[in-house]
Design an enzyme around this catalytic site. Structure first.
Site, PDB file in Angstrom:
ATOM      1  N   ASP A 641      39.555  41.898  40.478  1.00 13.45           N
ATOM      2  CA  ASP A 641      40.449  40.869  41.015  1.00 13.45           C
ATOM      3  C   ASP A 641      40.201  40.562  42.484  1.00 13.45           C
ATOM      4  OD1 ASP A 641      42.855  39.156  40.701  1.00 13.45           O
ATOM      5  OD2 ASP A 641      43.669  40.539  42.195  1.00 13.45           O
ATOM      6  N   THR A 645      42.546  35.928  44.474  1.00 16.00           N
ATOM      7  CA  THR A 645      42.280  34.501  44.668  1.00 16.00           C
ATOM      8  C   THR A 645      42.804  33.682  43.495  1.00 16.00           C
ATOM      9  OG1 THR A 645      40.251  35.161  45.822  1.00 16.00           O
ATOM     10  CG2 THR A 645      40.485  32.838  45.260  1.00 16.00           C
ATOM     11  N   GLU A 664      41.508  46.427  39.724  1.00 14.71           N
ATOM     12  CA  GLU A 664      40.847  46.491  41.026  1.00 14.71           C
ATOM     13  C   GLU A 664      40.859  47.931  41.504  1.00 14.71           C
ATOM     14  OE1 GLU A 664      38.644  46.003  43.841  1.00 14.71           O
ATOM     15  OE2 GLU A 664      39.136  44.076  42.923  1.00 14.71           O
ATOM     16  N   ARG A 688      37.120  50.229  33.573  1.00 12.05           N
ATOM     17  CA  ARG A 688      36.581  51.069  32.507  1.00 12.05           C
ATOM     18  C   ARG A 688      37.646  51.890  31.802  1.00 12.05           C
ATOM     19  NH1 ARG A 688      31.856  53.359  36.359  1.00 12.05           N
ATOM     20  NH2 ARG A 688      33.686  53.317  37.730  1.00 12.05           N
ATOM     21  N   CYS A 710      27.828  42.048  42.294  1.00 13.20           N
ATOM     22  CA  CYS A 710      26.499  41.436  42.199  1.00 13.20           C
ATOM     23  C   CYS A 710      25.402  42.292  42.826  1.00 13.20           C
ATOM     24  CB  CYS A 710      26.511  40.060  42.864  1.00 13.20           C
ATOM     25  SG  CYS A 710      26.857  40.115  44.646  1.00 13.20           S
ATOM     26  N   ARG A 891      33.509  39.348  49.550  1.00 14.03           N
ATOM     27  CA  ARG A 891      33.492  39.594  48.106  1.00 14.03           C
ATOM     28  C   ARG A 891      34.371  38.611  47.331  1.00 14.03           C
ATOM     29  NH1 ARG A 891      33.650  45.377  49.597  1.00 14.03           N
ATOM     30  NH2 ARG A 891      35.931  45.287  49.455  1.00 14.03           N
ATOM     31  N   SER A 892      35.053  37.725  48.027  1.00 15.08           N
ATOM     32  CA  SER A 892      36.044  36.870  47.364  1.00 15.08           C
ATOM     33  C   SER A 892      35.428  35.563  46.880  1.00 15.08           C
ATOM     34  CB  SER A 892      37.199  36.582  48.318  1.00 15.08           C
ATOM     35  OG  SER A 892      36.766  35.742  49.377  1.00 15.08           O
TER      36      SER A 892
END
Length: 912
Positions: A641, A645, A664, A688, A710, A891-892
């Site tokens: 999350d 956003t 998160e 997970r 990423c 990261r957003s």
């Protein structure tokens, strides 16, 4: 594709300092093995006399590459390198003239840069000067050659011409009478990549012909012996004097070599060549080890140690290797080089020669390691599990999995048999038997498949894969020359590499593009270096020396080779002297030589990424809008999350949120979400740990969103592990929970989902993600609706994802609109802001983007929040530092982009 070098080292008696330098090159310099680098293993960067503004230090400095003040050294992962000035074996620069096509003339600077027969003699010239005519090197008459040496060589040439028969030519009128170099024979060369394919039938014909010639020679020798027995000593001596000795051209280890395949020739020439092939003189009998068939590590200047196999000279189609040198066939691309024994190590030295960094970075190196360990395990009788896969990408990943146990076995000393088990079988030590059959099979089989069984059904010709097209920089030069002469249309050639297998148009410039270059463009178009500029050339997605645009709002690079070839000779030097230099995408003119910018390039670029799908899927299910009176609040499952956003955008759009479940693990992100949304988010921890039972308990859900990390997918990361290792595997957690959250069969309620990740990912990873999600992505760059570049792929079934991105009156499109009072923006847009602090710096000179009180300054946190579209002070919680807040923002998602994607949901869910 990165490729292995095929040129031998320069000097068998190099000093200790030089060997130490070579060792450092292999350990510290991680250059991708481009095509032209195989020609020029010690290529130096071109020098310019004037210090320019395009100075950019390479990430890794080579011990033998001087810094260039005006051009930049780049090392692309699958890029072709084509030097603007090529180096001769003795280090002299070649002089270019206008390229003139000459049928059958060998390219002196082709891949591997091999000299044709007799070229080894050119090494005696300390200052040889050649003119290049379409890749054909022509020696200048008598240039730098001592008169005595020229006379002696002339006599030798005359003698040799008598022996060569149909191969010999009279030399006159063109300067050949005083040349030390024989006229080279036309050779069929092939490029790095899959080994050249030779059918079994053709191979059998060649072997049978060689055997017949060997038998003929044996009969002739037997007949001569019988005649000698009947003749007297005087007559015998006359017979010997009547036949001059055949001139054998030695292979100079300093000469670059090229991998060639013997051509079927006419009967006369074939007889003479076969006679040479039948020479009984023992090979590699100098007592220095490394016999035919042995597996070795070889070292060339500027490259890591590379695995190869010692082969006989007749396998290469060239002449014998000089004493103290060996012919090596490199694993990975099947090319050949002459390497001196001082630069060879047995494969058993795996621990000291294997280079993990190169293995992580270069696919060709991984392929080479796989192939050599396949052969080694076969010889040692060591069995490893074999993975069978259908397509190329699956095969490559199976190789990754299979490589691990083999590498562990090699690092452990090849137990239980040890180095003894790696020795070649007896039949491989005889170069005149039919051996090395694995080198002549189909390219795909040679690249990845395990050793075939002894007997297998004969394949039909239709099943055999096509041999890859033979292209190199000389091919592109020749085709571009034909375009200049109005003999060919530029749309019919790939302007990136010179291939004629054009599959689409280049999105930016007039010209074609092949499938391989399309894949490179997809990976590299949005890949940026630390200075904010593109990592590779805008035209060819390669290039070692690039020119950077002087426009602060442009981040494009153009390599020297493409500029000189397409714009015109000397255009790169003219650009270096121009300050500031606006690139061919920013300039007022649309045409520069053959380089013509497309007028509609922005829409073409968008369509290029929108229609880049090599897989077709059924269109997603379309849900009709829900009548206003039946709309309900939305229930959202947000995975990875971040700083919420998704919830922020839903609130901005006025959509009522019934439940927002977020997974998160970052404590700072959770703190921001809890504070800014007053505890309305239910955090469930690690993705997970979420099970199907949890989904049923918290659901049903109307919207599932997420974007997995990423780090291991982005090709910017040289140590990336891909989709199936590290954080890349978290994508499958998204896929699993998306599957669990889907409505059951028969439930027709609207259900939407969205998955996001970087554009700069490998083509195979993108294809695998699309295959699992059964959807092709949409590429959206935030620069259209914000003050920052941020290109991302979005997979999903949201209505209208493909519609054009349009800004609103509230969007801040210029950096100046995001700044506080009294601060002046030096750029209109900033490059992609990441979690790294130096991503704030802009341009080739690493300037800060803001000017305040007559000093440069960084972006403040509140200004970065405006750039991303967040409310001011959105991340200002729990006394977080500036760097911590930048990490959260890096990261957003970009708020305007998500608003663009979520806007159609107002037709399905209740609004305030």
């Amino acid at each position: 594709m990165p490729a292995m070098p095929s040129s031998g080292p320069g000097d068998t008696s190099s000093s200790a300092a030089e060997r130490e330098e070579d060792r450092k090159d292999g350990e510290e310099q991680e250059e991708p093995r481009g095509k032209e680098e195989r020609q020029e293993p010690s290529t130096t960067a071109r020098k310019v006399g004037r210090p320019g503004r395009k100075r950019k230090h390479p990430p890794v400095e080579s011990g033998d590459t001087p810094k260039d003040p005006a051009v930049i050294s780049k090392s692309p992962s699958m890029a072709q390198d084509s030097g603007a000035s090529e180096l001769l074996p003795n280090g002299d620069l070649e002089k270019r003239s206008e390229p003139q096509p000459e049928e059958g003339s060998p390219a002196g600077g082709q891949k591997g840069g091999a000299p044709a027969e007799g070229e080894g003699a050119a090494e005696t010239l300390p200052e040889a000067s050649r003119a290049v005519e379409n890749g054909c090197c022509t020696p200048k008459e008598g240039r730098g050659a001592p008169a005595e040496a020229g006379k002696e060589q002339k006599e030798t040439n005359i003698e040799s011409m008598k022996m060569e028969g149909s191969r010999g030519r009279l030399r006159g009128g063109l300067g050949w009478e005083s040349s030390l170099r024989q006229r080279p024979m036309p050779r069929l060369t092939f490029q790095a990549g899959d080994p050249y394919y030779i059918s079994k039938r053709k191979r059998d014909e060649w072997l049978a012909r060689w055997k017949r010639e060997a038998e003929k020679k044996a009969k002739v020798i037997a007949g001569m012996n019988a005649v000698e027995e009947n003749q007297g000593p005087g007559e015998s001596q006359k017979v010997e004097e009547a036949s001059p000795p055949a001139v054998q051209q030695p292979t100079d280890p300093a000469s670059p070599t090229v991998a060639t395949t013997p051509e079927p020739v006419g009967s006369d020439a074939g007889d003479k060549n076969a006679t040479k092939a039948g020479d009984d003189e023992p090979e590699y009998e100098d007592g220095r080890g490394f016999g035919i068939g042995e597996l070795v590590w070889g070292k060339l200047r500027g490259f890591s140690w590379w695995p190869g196999r010692i082969v006989s000279w007749w396998m290469t189609g060239r002449s014998r290797a000089a004493e103290g040198t060996r012919w090596v066939m490199w694993f990975g691309d099947g090319k050949f080089s002459v390497v001196c024994v001082e630069k060879l190590m047995p494969l058993s030295s795996f621990c000291s020669a294997f280079h993990q960094a190169t293995y992580n970075k270069q696919p060709m190196y991984r392929k080479a390691i796989y192939e050599v360990l396949q052969v080694a395990s076969s010889r040692a009788g060591k069995l490893f599990p074999v993975c069978h896969d259908s397509d190329e990408s699956d095969t490559a990943k199976a190789v990754e999995v299979q490589n691990k146990p083999m590498i562990e076995w090699a690092l452990g000393g090849f137990q239980p048999s040890g180095p003894k088990g790696l020795e070649p079988p007896e039949e491989e030590k005889n170069p005149y038997k039919e051996v090395y059959t694995d080198m002549w099979v189909e390219p795909e089989a040679a690249a990845y498949a395990p050793p075939p069984p002894a007997k297998k059904p004969r394949k039909s010709t239709a099943e055999k894969p096509k041999v890859k097209e033979i292209i190199d920089e000389r091919t592109r030069e020749r085709l571009v020359y034909e375009v200049r002469q109005k003999c060919r249309n530029i749309e019919d050639i790939c302007i990136s590499c010179g291939s004629l297998n054009v599959t689409l148009e280049h999105p930016l410039f007039v010209g074609g593009m092949c499938q391989n270059c399309k894949n490179c463009f997809l990976e590299c178009a949005y890949q940026y270096d630390d200075d904010g500029y593109q990592s590779y050339c805008t035209i060819c997605c390669g290039g070692r020396e690039v020119l950077m645009c002087g426009n602060n709002n442009c981040c494009r690079c153009f390599c020297v080779e493409c500029v000189d070839l397409l714009v015109g000779p000397g255009a790169a030097q003219a650009a270096i002297k121009e300050d500031p230099w606006n690139c061919y995408m920013c300039g007022h003119k649309g045409t520069y030589g053959l380089l013509r910018r497309r007028e509609d390039w922005p829409s073409r670029l968008q369509m290029f990424f929108a229609n880049n799908h090599d897989q077709e899927f059924d269109p997603p299910k379309v849900y009709p809008p829900v009548p206003a009176e039946k709309r309900k609040p939305i229930r959202v499952l947000s995975l990875f999350d971040g700083i919420a956003t998704g919830l922020l955008v839903l609130k901005d759009l006025g959509i009522q949120v019934d439940r927002y479940i977020a997974s998160e693990v970052c404590e700072d992100s959770i703190t921001v979400g809890m504070v800014r949304h007053q505890g309305k988010i239910m955090y469930v921890g690690d993705v997970r740990s979420v099970t199907q039972k949890h989904i049923q308990e918290w659901g049903p859900f109307d919207l599932v969103i997420g974007g997995s990390p990423c780090n291991d997918l982005s090709i910017v990361n040289p140590a990336r592990k891909g989709l199936y290792e590290g954080t890349g595997r978290l994508f499958f957690e998204f896929y699993r929970l998306l599957h669990d959250a889907r409505p059951k069969e028969g439930d027709d309620r609207p259900f939407f989902w969205l998955f996001e990740n970087v554009v700069a990912m490998g083509v195979s990873d993108k294809r695998d993600i699309s295959r699992f999600l059964e959807s092709n992505p949409v590429m959206i760059d935030a620069k259209e609706v914000s003050a920052a570049h941020r290109a991302r792929y979005f997979w999903g079934n949201l209505p209208g994802m493909n519609r054009p991105l349009a800004s609103t009156v509230n969007d801040k499109l210029e950096l100046q609109e995001c700044l506080e009072h009294g601060r002046i923006a030096k750029f209109s847009k900033v490059r992609t802001i990441t979690t790294r602090s130096n991503s704030i710096k802009q341009g080739k000179d690493q300037h800060f983007p803001v000017f305040m009180n007559e000093k440069e300054d960084i972006l403040w946190c509140t200004e970065m929040e405006r750039v991303f579209g967040f409310p001011v002070h959105y991340t200002d919680v729990s006394n977080m530092s500036r760097l911590a807040r930048q990490r959260l923002l890096g990261r957003s998602w970009s708020v305007p982009v998500i608003r663009h994607l979520f806007a159609p949901l107002k037709e399905y869910f209740a609004c305030v």
